[in-house]
Design a protein around this motif. Structure first.
Motif, PDB file in Angstrom:
ATOM      1  N   ASP A 274     -55.331  55.571 -43.644  1.00  0.00           N
ATOM      2  CA  ASP A 274     -55.606  56.371 -42.373  1.00  0.00           C
ATOM      3  C   ASP A 274     -57.129  56.069 -42.340  1.00  0.00           C
ATOM      4  OD1 ASP A 274     -53.198  56.956 -41.641  1.00  0.00           O
ATOM      5  OD2 ASP A 274     -53.364  59.222 -42.699  1.00  0.00           O
ATOM      6  N   LYS A 318     -59.250  53.470 -37.561  1.00  0.00           N
ATOM      7  CA  LYS A 318     -58.169  53.984 -36.673  1.00  0.00           C
ATOM      8  C   LYS A 318     -59.020  55.287 -36.023  1.00  0.00           C
ATOM      9  CE  LYS A 318     -54.394  53.022 -39.672  1.00  0.00           C
ATOM     10  NZ  LYS A 318     -53.107  53.824 -40.320  1.00  0.00           N
ATOM     11  N   ASN A 320     -57.728  58.178 -35.037  1.00  0.00           N
ATOM     12  CA  ASN A 320     -56.442  58.938 -35.139  1.00  0.00           C
ATOM     13  C   ASN A 320     -56.763  60.512 -34.229  1.00  0.00           C
ATOM     14  OD1 ASN A 320     -55.316  57.558 -36.884  1.00  0.00           O
ATOM     15  ND2 ASN A 320     -56.718  58.319 -38.628  1.00  0.00           N
TER      16      ASN A 320
END
Length: 320
Positions: A274, A318, A320
């Motif tokens: 992540d 990323k 997110n």
């Protein structure tokens, strides 16, 4: 075996763009001949010392040569080159634009380039050394020395795209990171990562020859398979390969071409943790906006952008 050599008489300004175009056409070798003198910094980095009267006179012209075997349609390639020169002429000087065809033996281009590949220093403590050259006298125990024989694979470390990647790896990679090297070529980035403290590196390349070259270079550098592993495959087309790659990587690095990075940006997140970083390079500045948009469209956030001459590198994570 004889090869067809196509030489384009052009300008120094057009060299990078023309070379990128030829690379995308899949030619088997690209050679640049110009009279651009080395800067003092470049001479120091490459361990050379020229007197002022030995420096070439830069007249702005250059020759770009590429090599074709019998699988290429020579007339088609020459027509594509002519069309590309016409396109480039709309925004940069392209010079004489003469396209010269000749024949050459393997030895003329497959080995003669070695005379120009000398040891050079990157980012103060990384020295790239061809296997057939001795280490420079000023190398210390604190230096990271990478021995490379690129063979038929891409990657001596001297091109701006590779330098950009190495600079960003030094900036963002941490001790113990797991690294995925997409388009590993000669293995140079994988070896740099291992020497910078990566716990594990996986290099993947679509070219079987490049994988063989990288494995040979791994042995030359006394790096074990547990530290750096190489696979042949295409993460854009091989679903079985993609499924076999765990989503465990702290860093994914790709020094390829913009037209490959664009679709890769839609695949690569499934290999990343992540908080991982995606470092991509090989992006000619005319493709910068396309690659940036592809990263954004595929839910990346761009955290760093650096350039060197006509080349761009992005670092993304990323979103997110």
């Amino acid at each position: 075996m004889k090869w067809t050599q196509i030489t384009i008489e052009t300008t120094c300004e057009a060299v990078d763009l023309l070379s990128a175009f030829l690379d995308e056409e899949g030619v088997l070798g690209i050679e640049v001949d110009d009279n651009v003198p080395l800067t003092d910094e470049e001479m120091a980095a490459m361990f050379v010392d020229l007197l002022p009267d030995e420096m070439p006179t830069d007249d702005g012209t250059a020759k770009v040569s590429c090599y074709l075997n019998d699988s290429f349609d020579k007339e088609e390639i020459k027509t594509k080159i002519k069309n590309e020169l016409e396109r480039l002429s709309e925004f940069i000087p392209v010079g004489a634009c003469n396209i010269i065809e000749s024949e050459t033996e393997d030895v003329d281009w497959m080995n003669n380039w070695k005379a120009y590949f000398k040891p050079f220093r990157l980012y103060d403590n990384i020295v790239i050394k061809p296997t057939w050259e001795d280490a420079p006298s000023d190398v210390t125990d604190d230096d990271i020395v990478i021995d490379i024989d690129p063979g038929a694979a891409f990657g001596t470390g001297s091109h701006e795209t590779t330098r950009l990647c190495i600079g960003q790896l030094k900036k963002y990679m941490k001790e113990g990171d797991l690294v995925l090297d997409c388009g590993s070529g000669s293995g140079i980035l994988s070896f740099v990562c291992s020497n910078l403290g990566a716990k594990e590196v996986l290099g993947i390349d679509i070219d079987e020859t490049a994988v063989h070259v990288s494995i040979e270079n791994r042995e030359i550098n006394h790096i074990t398979e547990d530290q750096v592993q190489f696979l042949c495959g295409n993460v854009l087309a091989d679903k079985e390969l993609v499924q076999s790659i765990e989503p465990k990587y702290d860093i994914v690095v790709a020094n390829i071409l913009a037209d490959v990075i664009i679709p890769l940006s839609g695949v690569v997140q499934q290999f990343m943790k992540d908080d991982a970083k995606f470092i991509c390079s090989g992006i000619i500045n005319t493709k910068e906006d396309e690659v940036r948009q592809a990263l954004l469209d595929n839910h990346f956030r761009i955290v760093d952008t650096v350039s060197m001459k006509d080349w761009i590198s992005f670092v993304a994570e990323k979103d997110n």
